[in-house]
Design a protein around this motif. Structure first.
Motif, PDB file in Angstrom:
ATOM      1  N   ALA A   1      75.000 107.247  32.691  1.00  0.00           N
ATOM      2  CA  ALA A   1      76.232 107.655  31.999  1.00  0.00           C
ATOM      3  C   ALA A   1      76.281 107.089  30.585  1.00  0.00           C
ATOM      4  O   ALA A   1      77.347 106.820  30.046  1.00  0.00           O
ATOM      5  CB  ALA A   1      77.452 107.191  32.791  1.00  0.00           C
ATOM      6  N   SER A   2      75.129 106.923  29.946  1.00  0.00           N
ATOM      7  CA  SER A   2      75.082 106.388  28.594  1.00  0.00           C
ATOM      8  C   SER A   2      75.398 107.464  27.559  1.00  0.00           C
ATOM      9  O   SER A   2      75.105 108.641  27.770  1.00  0.00           O
ATOM     10  CB  SER A   2      73.688 105.812  28.318  1.00  0.00           C
ATOM     11  OG  SER A   2      73.557 105.429  26.966  1.00  0.00           O
ATOM     12  N   ASP A   3      75.962 107.027  26.416  1.00  0.00           N
ATOM     13  CA  ASP A   3      76.117 107.950  25.282  1.00  0.00           C
ATOM     14  C   ASP A   3      74.864 107.960  24.423  1.00  0.00           C
ATOM     15  O   ASP A   3      74.803 108.639  23.394  1.00  0.00           O
ATOM     16  CB  ASP A   3      77.340 107.594  24.436  1.00  0.00           C
ATOM     17  CG  ASP A   3      77.239 106.206  23.804  1.00  0.00           C
ATOM     18  OD1 ASP A   3      76.194 105.538  23.955  1.00  0.00           O
ATOM     19  OD2 ASP A   3      78.217 105.781  23.153  1.00  0.00           O
ATOM     20  N   LEU A   4      73.850 107.161  24.807  1.00  0.00           N
ATOM     21  CA  LEU A   4      72.551 107.077  24.144  1.00  0.00           C
ATOM     22  C   LEU A   4      72.636 106.460  22.753  1.00  0.00           C
ATOM     23  O   LEU A   4      71.684 106.520  21.979  1.00  0.00           O
ATOM     24  CB  LEU A   4      71.892 108.467  24.062  1.00  0.00           C
ATOM     25  CG  LEU A   4      71.746 109.216  25.395  1.00  0.00           C
ATOM     26  CD1 LEU A   4      71.094 110.573  25.167  1.00  0.00           C
ATOM     27  CD2 LEU A   4      70.931 108.392  26.384  1.00  0.00           C
ATOM     28  N   ASN A  40      87.708 105.535  39.597  1.00  0.00           N
ATOM     29  CA  ASN A  40      86.515 104.974  40.222  1.00  0.00           C
ATOM     30  C   ASN A  40      85.355 105.036  39.235  1.00  0.00           C
ATOM     31  O   ASN A  40      85.007 106.103  38.731  1.00  0.00           O
ATOM     32  CB  ASN A  40      86.170 105.756  41.490  1.00  0.00           C
ATOM     33  CG  ASN A  40      84.923 105.217  42.168  1.00  0.00           C
ATOM     34  OD1 ASN A  40      83.825 105.682  41.901  1.00  0.00           O
ATOM     35  ND2 ASN A  40      85.101 104.237  43.037  1.00  0.00           N
ATOM     36  N   ALA A  41      84.755 103.875  38.963  1.00  0.00           N
ATOM     37  CA  ALA A  41      83.692 103.800  37.960  1.00  0.00           C
ATOM     38  C   ALA A  41      82.474 104.623  38.359  1.00  0.00           C
ATOM     39  O   ALA A  41      81.885 105.325  37.524  1.00  0.00           O
ATOM     40  CB  ALA A  41      83.289 102.340  37.734  1.00  0.00           C
ATOM     41  N   MET A  42      82.091 104.565  39.629  1.00  0.00           N
ATOM     42  CA  MET A  42      80.925 105.332  40.072  1.00  0.00           C
ATOM     43  C   MET A  42      81.161 106.827  39.884  1.00  0.00           C
ATOM     44  O   MET A  42      80.281 107.558  39.412  1.00  0.00           O
ATOM     45  CB  MET A  42      80.598 105.028  41.534  1.00  0.00           C
ATOM     46  CG  MET A  42      79.422 105.811  42.087  1.00  0.00           C
ATOM     47  SD  MET A  42      77.831 105.333  41.396  1.00  0.00           S
ATOM     48  CE  MET A  42      77.393 103.962  42.473  1.00  0.00           C
ATOM     49  N   GLY A  43      82.352 107.294  40.238  1.00  0.00           N
ATOM     50  CA  GLY A  43      82.656 108.711  40.089  1.00  0.00           C
ATOM     51  C   GLY A  43      82.645 109.152  38.634  1.00  0.00           C
ATOM     52  O   GLY A  43      82.111 110.215  38.286  1.00  0.00           O
ATOM     53  N   LYS A  44      83.242 108.345  37.750  1.00  0.00           N
ATOM     54  CA  LYS A  44      83.277 108.682  36.331  1.00  0.00           C
ATOM     55  C   LYS A  44      81.858 108.709  35.742  1.00  0.00           C
ATOM     56  O   LYS A  44      81.499 109.609  34.967  1.00  0.00           O
ATOM     57  CB  LYS A  44      84.145 107.688  35.565  1.00  0.00           C
ATOM     58  CG  LYS A  44      85.637 107.835  35.827  1.00  0.00           C
ATOM     59  CD  LYS A  44      86.436 106.718  35.167  1.00  0.00           C
ATOM     60  CE  LYS A  44      86.495 106.862  33.649  1.00  0.00           C
ATOM     61  NZ  LYS A  44      87.344 107.968  33.211  1.00  0.00           N
ATOM     62  N   GLN A  45      81.055 107.730  36.124  1.00  0.00           N
ATOM     63  CA  GLN A  45      79.691 107.699  35.605  1.00  0.00           C
ATOM     64  C   GLN A  45      78.865 108.872  36.128  1.00  0.00           C
ATOM     65  O   GLN A  45      78.076 109.480  35.385  1.00  0.00           O
ATOM     66  CB  GLN A  45      79.026 106.374  35.966  1.00  0.00           C
ATOM     67  CG  GLN A  45      79.616 105.179  35.232  1.00  0.00           C
ATOM     68  CD  GLN A  45      78.789 103.922  35.408  1.00  0.00           C
ATOM     69  OE1 GLN A  45      77.585 103.977  35.666  1.00  0.00           O
ATOM     70  NE2 GLN A  45      79.427 102.762  35.279  1.00  0.00           N
ATOM     71  N   ALA A  46      79.044 109.200  37.399  1.00  0.00           N
ATOM     72  CA  ALA A  46      78.282 110.315  37.962  1.00  0.00           C
ATOM     73  C   ALA A  46      78.639 111.633  37.279  1.00  0.00           C
ATOM     74  O   ALA A  46      77.773 112.488  37.066  1.00  0.00           O
ATOM     75  CB  ALA A  46      78.529 110.403  39.465  1.00  0.00           C
ATOM     76  N   ALA A  47      79.907 111.811  36.922  1.00  0.00           N
ATOM     77  CA  ALA A  47      80.323 113.038  36.241  1.00  0.00           C
ATOM     78  C   ALA A  47      79.636 113.161  34.883  1.00  0.00           C
ATOM     79  O   ALA A  47      79.170 114.245  34.499  1.00  0.00           O
ATOM     80  CB  ALA A  47      81.841 113.060  36.078  1.00  0.00           C
ATOM     81  N   VAL A  55      74.425 103.695  38.246  1.00  0.00           N
ATOM     82  CA  VAL A  55      73.439 104.577  38.861  1.00  0.00           C
ATOM     83  C   VAL A  55      72.596 105.223  37.776  1.00  0.00           C
ATOM     84  O   VAL A  55      73.068 105.493  36.671  1.00  0.00           O
ATOM     85  CB  VAL A  55      74.134 105.650  39.739  1.00  0.00           C
ATOM     86  CG1 VAL A  55      75.070 106.518  38.911  1.00  0.00           C
ATOM     87  CG2 VAL A  55      73.111 106.517  40.473  1.00  0.00           C
ATOM     88  N   GLU A  56      71.339 105.429  38.102  1.00  0.00           N
ATOM     89  CA  GLU A  56      70.426 106.212  37.275  1.00  0.00           C
ATOM     90  C   GLU A  56      69.716 107.179  38.203  1.00  0.00           C
ATOM     91  O   GLU A  56      69.431 106.843  39.360  1.00  0.00           O
ATOM     92  CB  GLU A  56      69.422 105.315  36.557  1.00  0.00           C
ATOM     93  CG  GLU A  56      68.458 106.071  35.661  1.00  0.00           C
ATOM     94  CD  GLU A  56      67.754 105.159  34.661  1.00  0.00           C
ATOM     95  OE1 GLU A  56      66.659 105.527  34.214  1.00  0.00           O
ATOM     96  OE2 GLU A  56      68.321 104.103  34.319  1.00  0.00           O
TER      97      GLU A  56
END
Length: 452
Positions: free
Chosen positions: A37-40, A59-66, A144-145
């Motif tokens: 979930a990086s902006d690079l 939820n951090a996991m959900g936001k990152q997965a999106a 997650v990656e």
């Protein structure tokens, strides 16, 4: 050859200084680098961050997965592909391994909301996958990656599932068949029920193991990993048979062990299923990770060929003779799969050229020295296979410490200074690799259509 290997860059995606690409299109294959979930540019993308003032509202996991799947969608679309053509997903969840109280076999990942986002993206078919807990990724705060492999030859993947085998969820398929290829998900020695409520606990603990995979620990020589490995390979063989092939046509194995001390028990069982290392699949064998069911010590996934393509499987002889039960590499259709590589010298351990002199510990960059030696070894294997090392299209790099990463990328960039930049995933495992002093293990895939 160069026109058949192309970098994939979605419009507007920042171009990093690291020597790899978001994805590589190689013939009918698409290999996507590890995505988070990086902006690079700065780290986590703003839309992936949970506000400090309201830590429990999202939820951090959900936001990152999106965010992750938003980028994956852009990459896949830029490659001219569709989600249903993805045939393998590898997920690397950041476990709580940095905690002083962390113990091997702890379960510290909650991937529920990641899976929800994944299912929103893969509406038609959830691809074969593995999900492994690691110590860290390259992005601070990332949970997650994931990286992805797709086949773009026009066929539609067909679900493969063996009747009677326990499944983690309704509708779950153990793998897919696509043309001459079969891809099987990473499998655990679980019946997805465990012994909750059974009144009989292994060693007084709750476990997620299938009864046939359990050991009581009551006698000398009672090795849990051996029993679990045999159970998993039996399951995988039944799924392969349902697909119309067999483990004899496995060309690449993805193996993860929670405890490095299980190596010998695993190898003994592996050799029963693959008695001739020359005919065994190429293999990446990664220790010191978190496995996603309590009591499970090993996970195994496989890529296989169908019988009509059996002539396209050939071990690579020369360049390197592994000490473990695997070939140095396997040619399979238009790919060459390497087994895992470390900076080792037979009979010595860590190669002298891969580390600074003991009396001059600051006269060299360890990550650069180890990666340079790994790539030298890889070049010898590639030469034996009759393929240019610069035809690497995908690499997964496992580090014992991500402080080795910057130096490793210097050596990587020297090798791939000309031509395309391969797709790369880099993660940090929890402890040591198989050889003391070795801090990097490389899993390489090359594209070479000469045998197609």
């Amino acid at each position: 050859m160069s026109h058949q290997i192309q970098e994939v860059w979605p419009a507007g995606m920042p171009r990093l200084s690291v020597p790899y690409s978001p994805a590589i299109r190689a013939g009918d294959w698409l290999f996507v680098s590890g995505q988070s979930a990086s902006d690079l540019v700065t780290g986590l993308a703003p839309e992936a961050i949970v506000p400090e003032a309201f830590p429990y509202y999202q939820n951090a996991m959900g936001k990152q997965a999106a965010v992750l799947y938003g980028r994956v969608g852009a990459i896949v679309e830029a490659a001219g592909a569709r989600p249903e053509q993805v045939v393998r997903v590898n997920q690397w969840y950041v476990a709580d391994m940095a905690s002083p109280g962390y113990r091997m076999q702890d379960l510290t990942v909650n991937n529920k909301r990641y899976v929800q986002e994944k299912n929103r993206y893969f509406k038609k078919l959830s691809p074969p996958s593995t999900g492994i807990g690691v110590r860290g990724t390259l992005v601070a705060g990332a949970k997650v990656e994931a990286d992805f492999t797709a086949r773009l030859d026009g066929d539609i993947p067909e679900k493969v599932s063996a009747p009677g085998l326990p499944k983690p969820a309704a509708g779950f398929a153990e793998g897919v068949r696509m043309g001459k290829w079969v891809f099987l998900s990473g499998d655990l020695a679980s019946d997805w029920k465990g012994n909750w409520g059974a009144g009989i606990y292994d060693g007084g603990e709750l476990v997620g193991l299938a009864p046939e995979a359990r050991t009581g620990g009551l006698f000398w020589g009672d090795e849990p990993c051996a029993r679990q490995t045999d159970y998993i390979l039996d399951r995988l063989s039944r799924v392969a048979e349902e697909a119309g092939t067999s483990l004899a046509l496995a060309v690449k194995a993805y193996v993860y062990l929670a405890d490095p001390a299980d190596y010998s028990a695993f190898e003994d069982t592996w050799a029963k299923w693959f008695p001739d290392p020359a005919q065994a699949p190429a293999r990446i064998l990664v220790p010191s990770v978190e496995i996603g069911a309590r009591g499970c010590r090993v996970e195994i996934g496989l890529d296989l060929l169908m019988p009509e393509a059996a002539h396209l499987k050939r071990p690579v002889v020369g360049g390197w003779a592994p000490k473990s039960k695997e070939p140095a590499a396997v040619r399979a259709d238009d790919l060459v799969f390497f087994s895992g590589l470390m900076a080792t010298d037979p009979g010595v351990g860590l190669a002298a050229e891969a580390s600074p002199p003991p009396g001059l510990p600051h006269f060299g960059i360890p990550g650069k020295l180890q990666m340079r030696y790994i790539l030298l070894k890889a070049r010898r294997i590639a030469d034996a296979a009759g393929v240019d090392l610069k035809q690497v299209v995908k690499a997964t790099l496992y580090f014992t410490d991500l402080s080795l990463y910057a130096g490793a990328m210097e050596a990587w960039g020297e090798t791939f200074a000309d031509g395309h930049k391969p797709a790369v995933t880099a993660v940090e495992i929890n402890r040591e690799l198989w050889v003391p002093g070795c801090g990097i293990m490389a899993d390489l895939t090359l594209y070479d259509p000469q045998e197609a």
